[in-house]
Design a protein around this motif. Structure first.
Motif, mmCIF file in Angstrom:
data_model
loop_
_atom_site.group_PDB
_atom_site.id
_atom_site.type_symbol
_atom_site.label_atom_id
_atom_site.label_comp_id
_atom_site.label_asym_id
_atom_site.label_seq_id
_atom_site.Cartn_x
_atom_site.Cartn_y
_atom_site.Cartn_z
ATOM 1 N N ALA A 102 0.835 -1.209 0.000
ATOM 2 C CA ALA A 102 0.000 0.000 0.000
ATOM 3 C C ALA A 102 0.865 1.251 0.000
ATOM 4 N N SER A 103 1.970 1.214 0.738
ATOM 5 C CA SER A 103 2.857 2.380 0.785
ATOM 6 C C SER A 103 3.558 2.605 -0.553
ATOM 7 N N LEU A 106 1.085 4.323 -2.825
ATOM 8 C CA LEU A 106 1.049 5.739 -2.468
ATOM 9 C C LEU A 106 2.272 6.476 -3.003
ATOM 10 N N LEU A 109 1.848 7.448 -6.579
ATOM 11 C CA LEU A 109 0.769 8.371 -6.914
ATOM 12 C C LEU A 109 1.274 9.775 -7.226
ATOM 13 N N THR A 151 10.144 8.849 -3.515
ATOM 14 C CA THR A 151 8.867 9.332 -3.011
ATOM 15 C C THR A 151 8.399 8.580 -1.763
ATOM 16 N N ASN A 152 9.187 7.619 -1.305
ATOM 17 C CA ASN A 152 8.954 6.998 0.003
ATOM 18 C C ASN A 152 10.297 6.522 0.540
ATOM 19 N N VAL A 293 3.577 5.009 5.584
ATOM 20 C CA VAL A 293 2.731 5.814 4.693
ATOM 21 C C VAL A 293 2.874 7.306 4.909
ATOM 22 N N PRO A 296 4.965 9.363 1.742
ATOM 23 C CA PRO A 296 4.241 9.631 0.490
ATOM 24 C C PRO A 296 2.958 10.424 0.697
ATOM 25 N N THR A 297 2.334 10.292 1.854
ATOM 26 C CA THR A 297 1.120 11.071 2.123
ATOM 27 C C THR A 297 1.444 12.559 2.216
ATOM 28 N N LEU A 300 2.150 13.990 -1.185
ATOM 29 C CA LEU A 300 0.953 14.265 -1.973
ATOM 30 C C LEU A 300 0.284 15.566 -1.542
ATOM 31 N N MET A 320 -4.307 8.873 6.916
ATOM 32 C CA MET A 320 -3.919 7.803 5.999
ATOM 33 C C MET A 320 -3.498 6.553 6.769
ATOM 34 N N VAL A 324 -5.247 2.902 6.295
ATOM 35 C CA VAL A 324 -4.490 1.711 5.903
ATOM 36 C C VAL A 324 -4.596 0.629 6.965
#
Length: 346
Positions: A102-103, A106, A109, A151-152, A293, A296-297, A300, A320, A324
């Motif tokens: 899931a991460s 994200l 994205l 990005t993460n 998470v 990346p959250t 965004l 977030m 999750v």
């Protein structure tokens, strides 16, 4: 106190492993606190330089928090591999990958929505990763065959932990003397980047980062094995603070003290207030998705060169995390638990 010579000769017998003297509730609260520390360490990446979070982050040793995570991981994995060796690898995959995948989604994205333009207020992410890098990250190959997704950025440490998981069953059958030799080699290699300007653990490939950070994970492993013996706590207290303090990563000057303080808390605190003990499990469960998470959250929320106030970044990360956990992590683990119960009854 048992002698060190007796301790280093001991081979662990999982069937005779004594009940943990370290509080699992304390470890759960510690994990949540460390995750929050990492979140606030990263907030300045995405907010204006005048935001109060920028000043606060100078006192938050995020890198030391990762190393304490390693110590706690070593302890808990030693317990899991020693007491429940059957199905160890499957349990690790089931625990790690749902939230991790899931991460990664994200993390992609930012590029999918905003394109290859810079997506950070501080200009860290100027181009999307290659298809190979994304696919390799899905399979946890960052740090071995490819780089982590920019990005993460926090996923670099998880890939290192997963390498440790691979060897955990072997470590349970390894003498303490040999584990201490591995610890010493890792501790020496940990200081090499600072001395010779080589890649640091978070940007190394071919498993070098794992070798350099193995010392902290092995401290947790050894604490589980010898937690009633003074020498292992002295090793953790002295070596951890010394190694971090002498590692030139441009981190917070309080990193060494923070690591040592965390070891003291784990060693000394055996009980928690009743109200905190009740929620310790929940907060401990939230620590993993929060750690994975939040980056990346926040990205965004501050894409395409924009900044966002720190309160919004933290709030977004918390929301977030809850999504999750309650939509992916908890339901998946509950389903697995029921499946195992049915299998055992049949």
């Amino acid at each position: 106190m048992q002698t060190l010579s007796r301790g280093i000769e001991e081979q662990v017998n999982p069937e005779k492993r004594e009940i943990s003297r370290v509080s699992w509730s304390v470890l759960a609260i510690m994990r949540f606190y460390l995750a929050v520390m990492v979140v606030f360490y990263h907030v300045p990446f995405f907010c204006a330089s005048t935001d109060i979070a920028v000043k606060i982050s100078k006192f938050l040793p995020g890198y030391a928090a990762v190393l304490v995570f390693m110590l706690i991981s070593g302890y808990s994995i030693a317990h899991s591999a020693a007491t429940q060796p059957k199905g160890f690898y499957l349990r690790r995959i089931e625990r790690v990958f749902p939230v991790y995948l899931a991460s990664i989604v994200l993390a992609c994205l930012g590029w999918a929505i905003y394109g290859p333009a810079p997506v950070s207020a501080v200009g860290l992410f100027e181009a999307p990763a290659s298809v190979w890098t994304v696919v390799a990250n899905f399979f946890m190959l960052q740090g071995t065959l490819t780089d982590h997704l920019q990005t993460n950025q926090v996923t670099w440490s998880l890939s290192i932990e997963c390498l440790f998981y691979l060897f955990a069953p072997l470590f349970t059958r390894t003498s303490t003397r040999n584990l201490l030799i591995l610890w010493a080699v890792s501790a020496l290699l940990y200081l090499i980047p600072a001395a010779f300007h080589l890649p640091e653990p978070n940007s190394s490939k071919y498993g070098l980062g794992a070798i350099m950070l193995l010392w902290s994970w092995l401290i947790g492993f050894l604490i589980y094995r010898h937690q009633s013996e003074s020498w292992v706590w002295i090793l953790a207290l002295v070596s951890g603070g010394f190694l971090i303090s002498h590692y030139d990563l441009g981190v917070c000057v309080y990193s060494g003290y923070m690591y040592t303080l965390a070891v003291v808390v784990i060693m000394m605190v055996k009980t928690l207030p009743a109200w905190l003990n009740k929620i310790s499990g929940y907060l401990g469960d939230l620590s993993y998705p929060l750690y994975l998470v939040h980056f990346p959250t926040m990205l965004l929320l501050a894409c395409s060169g924009r900044t966002a106030p720190s309160w919004l970044l933290v709030l977004g990360a918390v929301i977030m995390t809850l999504l999750v956990y309650h939509v992916i992590d908890k339901p998946y683990r509950s389903k697995l638990k029921k499946a195992r119960m049915v299998s055992e009854l049949s």
